[in-house]
Scaffold this motif. Structure first.
Motif, PDB file in Angstrom:
ATOM      1  N   THR A   1       0.828  -1.206   0.000  1.00  0.00           N
ATOM      2  CA  THR A   1       0.000   0.000   0.000  1.00  0.00           C
ATOM      3  C   THR A   1       0.863   1.257   0.000  1.00  0.00           C
ATOM      4  OG1 THR A   1      -1.761  -1.173   1.163  1.00  0.00           O
ATOM      5  CG2 THR A   1      -1.828   1.223   1.247  1.00  0.00           C
TER       6      THR A   1
ATOM      7  N   LEU B   1       1.519   4.405  -3.281  1.00  0.00           N
ATOM      8  CA  LEU B   1       1.435   5.871  -3.260  1.00  0.00           C
ATOM      9  C   LEU B   1       2.228   6.497  -4.396  1.00  0.00           C
ATOM     10  CD1 LEU B   1       1.724   6.618   0.547  1.00  0.00           C
ATOM     11  CD2 LEU B   1      -0.241   7.046  -0.928  1.00  0.00           C
TER      12      LEU B   1
ATOM     13  N   LYS C   1      -0.584   8.223 -11.689  1.00  0.00           N
ATOM     14  CA  LYS C   1      -1.454   9.307 -11.223  1.00  0.00           C
ATOM     15  C   LYS C   1      -2.806   9.248 -11.932  1.00  0.00           C
ATOM     16  CE  LYS C   1       1.774  10.804  -8.623  1.00  0.00           C
ATOM     17  NZ  LYS C   1       1.975  10.003  -7.470  1.00  0.00           N
TER      18      LYS C   1
ATOM     19  N   SER D   1      -8.125   7.013  -9.085  1.00  0.00           N
ATOM     20  CA  SER D   1      -7.518   6.135  -8.087  1.00  0.00           C
ATOM     21  C   SER D   1      -7.784   6.669  -6.686  1.00  0.00           C
ATOM     22  CB  SER D   1      -6.007   6.048  -8.324  1.00  0.00           C
ATOM     23  OG  SER D   1      -5.394   5.379  -7.252  1.00  0.00           O
TER      24      SER D   1
ATOM     25  N   VAL E   1      -6.071   6.067  -4.156  1.00  0.00           N
ATOM     26  CA  VAL E   1      -4.783   6.346  -3.534  1.00  0.00           C
ATOM     27  C   VAL E   1      -4.436   7.826  -3.699  1.00  0.00           C
ATOM     28  CG1 VAL E   1      -2.315   5.851  -3.642  1.00  0.00           C
ATOM     29  CG2 VAL E   1      -3.962   3.991  -3.845  1.00  0.00           C
ATOM     30  N   VAL E   2      -4.653   8.362  -4.887  1.00  0.00           N
ATOM     31  CA  VAL E   2      -4.306   9.754  -5.163  1.00  0.00           C
ATOM     32  C   VAL E   2      -5.205  10.695  -4.370  1.00  0.00           C
ATOM     33  CG1 VAL E   2      -4.219  11.510  -6.969  1.00  0.00           C
ATOM     34  CG2 VAL E   2      -3.428   9.199  -7.456  1.00  0.00           C
ATOM     35  N   ARG E   3      -6.466  10.389  -4.248  1.00  0.00           N
ATOM     36  CA  ARG E   3      -7.415  11.275  -3.581  1.00  0.00           C
ATOM     37  C   ARG E   3      -7.340  11.199  -2.069  1.00  0.00           C
ATOM     38  NH1 ARG E   3     -12.843   9.696  -5.599  1.00  0.00           N
ATOM     39  NH2 ARG E   3     -11.848   7.753  -6.087  1.00  0.00           N
ATOM     40  N   SER E   4      -6.797  10.137  -1.502  1.00  0.00           N
ATOM     41  CA  SER E   4      -6.808   9.990  -0.043  1.00  0.00           C
ATOM     42  C   SER E   4      -5.451   9.498   0.460  1.00  0.00           C
ATOM     43  CB  SER E   4      -7.916   9.019   0.370  1.00  0.00           C
ATOM     44  OG  SER E   4      -7.710   7.768  -0.230  1.00  0.00           O
ATOM     45  N   LYS E   5      -4.438  10.301   0.223  1.00  0.00           N
ATOM     46  CA  LYS E   5      -3.086   9.912   0.599  1.00  0.00           C
ATOM     47  C   LYS E   5      -2.933   9.695   2.099  1.00  0.00           C
ATOM     48  CE  LYS E   5       0.521  11.101  -2.196  1.00  0.00           C
ATOM     49  NZ  LYS E   5       1.471  11.980  -2.832  1.00  0.00           N
ATOM     50  N   GLY E   6      -3.525  10.558   2.909  1.00  0.00           N
ATOM     51  CA  GLY E   6      -3.426  10.433   4.360  1.00  0.00           C
ATOM     52  C   GLY E   6      -4.052   9.145   4.861  1.00  0.00           C
TER      53      GLY E   6
ATOM     54  N   THR F   1      -4.550   6.474   3.128  1.00  0.00           N
ATOM     55  CA  THR F   1      -3.766   5.350   2.603  1.00  0.00           C
ATOM     56  C   THR F   1      -2.548   5.090   3.482  1.00  0.00           C
ATOM     57  OG1 THR F   1      -4.509   5.863   0.367  1.00  0.00           O
ATOM     58  CG2 THR F   1      -2.546   4.492   0.578  1.00  0.00           C
ATOM     59  N   ILE F   2      -1.864   6.155   3.886  1.00  0.00           N
ATOM     60  CA  ILE F   2      -0.698   6.004   4.771  1.00  0.00           C
ATOM     61  C   ILE F   2      -1.134   5.442   6.119  1.00  0.00           C
ATOM     62  CG2 ILE F   2       1.083   7.274   6.048  1.00  0.00           C
ATOM     63  CD1 ILE F   2       1.226   9.170   3.574  1.00  0.00           C
TER      64      ILE F   2
END
Length: 191
Positions: free
Chosen positions: A121, A125, A129, A133, A135-140, A142-143
């Motif tokens: 996961t 990140l 792009k 996705s 992942v791109v819209r919710s980076k926080g 995802t981390i």
């Protein structure tokens, strides 16, 4: 009235019955796991041991009676069958130890899988792009998901037996809740 007019009523009744039956089964399974966690885990071990015994006998039989198979494939089937039968005999000879070993194996495997999932996961990140996705819209998020996954995996690896017990009890509690919800859903289905 025609048969087609009765069809939705029959379908709804069938769906309600299925929901009630699955809810009751889930509720009973959850109760059994929560009330007798070790005995229920041993019962699952017995089912796995029976499966391995049957699979082993079938593999041995196939190796003996299947004339169209190559020699190596027949030998492989026979060896696999013998391995399954021996595993079943070992499991039946000491069910408590086999149950503990299965619990440790499952929790260890799950711990490794969660760590791997968290690492993958994090690597995602830096992926393509794609505007759609998540992942791109919710980076926080995802981390956070990756960190929780890695930490949960480490916890399972640090104490796999304790983790197996808690996972088993969690499954039992979940089945209890699912069973109650399913029964209530079935009872409130439109008549």
């Amino acid at each position: 009235m025609t048969d087609t007019q009765h069809q939705p009523i029959g379908l709804a009744r069938t769906l309600r019955t299925i929901a009630i039956v699955t809810g009751v089964i889930s509720l009973i399974a959850g109760l059994v796991i929560v009330i007798w966690p070790f005995k229920s885990a041993v019962a699952v071990t017995v089912l796995i041991a029976i499966y391995t015994l049957v699979a082993g006998v079938i593999d041995i039989a196939l190796a003996i009676v299947s004339k169209g198979l190559s020699g190596w494939l027949r030998v492989g089937l026979a060896l696999l069958g013998v391995l399954f039968v021996v595993a079943s005999i070992v499991a039946f000879s000491n069910l408590a130890s086999t149950t503990a070993l299965l619990g440790v194996f499952v929790s260890t495997f799950l711990g490794i899988a969660w760590i791997f999932e968290g690492v993958v996961t994090l690597f995602a990140l830096g992926g393509p792009k794609d505007p759609f996705s998540p992942v791109v819209r919710s980076k926080g998020w995802t981390i956070a998901y990756a960190i929780v996954s890695i930490l949960a995996g480490i916890v399972l690896l640090v104490s796999p037996m304790l983790a197996a017990v808690w996972l088993w009890l969690f499954i039992g509690a979940s089945l209890l809740v699912f069973g109650v919800i399913q029964i209530v859903r079935a009872a409130t289905l439109e008549r």
